[in-house]
Enzyme design. Structure first.
Site, short mmCIF file in Angstrom:
data_model
loop_
_atom_site.label_atom_id
_atom_site.label_comp_id
_atom_site.label_asym_id
_atom_site.label_seq_id
_atom_site.Cartn_x
_atom_site.Cartn_y
_atom_site.Cartn_z
N GLY A 63 0.84 -1.19 0.00
CA GLY A 63 0.00 0.00 0.00
C GLY A 63 0.87 1.24 0.00
O GLY A 63 2.08 1.17 0.27
N GLN B 106 2.83 9.96 1.89
CA GLN B 106 4.18 9.36 1.97
C GLN B 106 5.09 9.80 0.83
O GLN B 106 6.31 9.61 0.90
CB GLN B 106 4.08 7.82 1.98
N CYS C 178 5.78 -0.37 7.68
CA CYS C 178 5.49 0.91 7.04
C CYS C 178 6.70 1.32 6.21
O CYS C 178 7.83 1.30 6.72
CB CYS C 178 5.18 1.98 8.10
N LEU C 179 6.45 1.69 4.96
CA LEU C 179 7.56 2.09 4.08
C LEU C 179 8.21 3.38 4.56
O LEU C 179 9.34 3.67 4.19
CB LEU C 179 7.06 2.24 2.64
N HIS D 183 -4.58 1.44 7.42
CA HIS D 183 -3.22 1.98 7.60
C HIS D 183 -3.02 3.19 6.66
O HIS D 183 -2.49 4.22 7.07
CB HIS D 183 -2.22 0.86 7.29
N GLU D 184 -3.47 3.06 5.41
CA GLU D 184 -3.27 4.15 4.42
C GLU D 184 -4.17 5.34 4.73
O GLU D 184 -3.74 6.50 4.57
CB GLU D 184 -3.51 3.64 2.99
N HIS E 208 -2.51 7.37 7.26
CA HIS E 208 -1.47 8.23 6.68
C HIS E 208 -2.08 9.54 6.16
O HIS E 208 -1.51 10.62 6.34
CB HIS E 208 -0.77 7.54 5.50
O1 K1U Z 1 1.80 2.45 3.87
C1 K1U Z 1 2.85 1.82 3.92
O2 K1U Z 1 3.80 2.25 4.55
C2 K1U Z 1 2.97 0.51 3.17
C3 K1U Z 1 2.82 -0.70 4.09
C4 K1U Z 1 1.37 -1.14 4.12
C5 K1U Z 1 0.98 -2.10 5.21
C6 K1U Z 1 1.67 -3.27 5.45
C7 K1U Z 1 1.26 -4.13 6.46
C8 K1U Z 1 0.14 -3.84 7.19
C9 K1U Z 1 -0.53 -2.68 6.95
C10 K1U Z 1 -0.12 -1.80 5.94
C11 K1U Z 1 3.70 -1.81 3.54
O3 K1U Z 1 3.52 -2.22 2.45
S1 K1U Z 1 4.93 -2.42 4.57
C12 K1U Z 1 5.78 -3.68 3.67
C13 K1U Z 1 5.05 -4.88 3.22
O4 K1U Z 1 5.06 -5.11 2.05
C14 K1U Z 1 4.29 -5.83 4.08
C15 K1U Z 1 4.34 -5.87 5.45
C16 K1U Z 1 3.60 -6.80 6.16
C17 K1U Z 1 2.82 -7.71 5.51
C18 K1U Z 1 2.79 -7.70 4.16
C19 K1U Z 1 3.52 -6.79 3.44
ZN ZN Z 2 2.80 3.24 6.29
#
Ligand code: K1U
Ligand code: ZN
Length: 179
Positions: A46, A51, A95-96, A137-138, A141
């Site tokens: 996401g 971001q 979170c990225l 989560h988004e 943000h």
């Molecule tokens: O918004 C962001 O920072 C992106 C984030 C989204 C997210 C991941 C996990 C739970 C809620 C929201 C990421 O993509 S983090 C990296 C990722 O690819 C990931 C992490 C955990 C599970 C699956 C993927």
């Molecule tokens: Zn995030």
């Protein structure tokens, strides 16, 4: 298409609130394409416009993608508004904008969201599982909120410390290479 820079914690720009999109035009469609490209490049599921330092209520997600695949089921939500929430679930979120850190966060298990698509048409998303977690989560943000804000002060401090150590290690090894 372009890969955009992702703003990292503790940058104050992550705390800005997104403004609603007035007209879904080509500039918004380009933003959506660039955000998807940036999300895939960073191996995320996401990304919110906040971001990439754009204060507009736009988010993208693709939770079906496997690491090796580029596009599976990309979605884009413009001006998302949660209109119903049900149940509770816990998931270890990343979170990225806070690389190298993760923590268990409690959220609604199922959500119903009204939004506009990339054509400017209204639609309703009924989501559960990882998609519901990711969209919450988004949307956080877009409101200037981070997953660490859901943690207790002790846990939040621990996650921030871990992230600072990881950042210090990264800059140490970058210096070692350049000497
Ligand atoms: O918004 C962001 O920072 C992106 C984030 C989204 C997210 C991941 C996990 C739970 C809620 C929201 C990421 O993509 S983090 C990296 C990722 O690819 C990931 C992490 C955990 C599970 C699956 C993927
Ligand atoms: Zn995030």
């Amino acid at each position: 298409m372009a890969i955009l820079d992702i703003v990292r914690f503790p940058d104050a720009r992550l705390r800005k609130k997104a403004a609603p999109v007035e007209h879904v035009d080509d500039s918004i469609r380009t933003l959506v394409e660039d955000m998807l490209e940036t999300m895939y490049d960073a191996y995320g599921i996401g990304l919110a416009a906040t971001q990439v330092d754009v204060q507009k209520a736009v988010l993208v997600a693709d939770v079906d993608r496997k690491r090796s695949e580029k596009r599976k089921a990309p979605i884009c939500l413009i001006n998302p508004k949660i209109v119903d929430k049900q149940g509770k679930t816990e998931f270890e979120e990343g979170c990225l904008s806070i690389p190298g850190c993760s923590a268990m966060v409690q959220r609604a298990e199922r959500i119903v969201v009204d939004a506009l698509d990339a054509d400017g048409d209204e639609f309703t998303l009924d989501a559960d599982g990882l998609l519901a977690i990711c969209v919450q989560h988004e949307i956080d943000h877009l409101q200037g909120k981070l997953f660490i804000d859901h943690l207790s002060p002790i846990k939040r401090t621990r996650v921030i410390e871990k992230m600072r150590k990881a950042q210090a290690q990264r800059s140490e090894s970058a210096t070692a290479v350049s000497v």
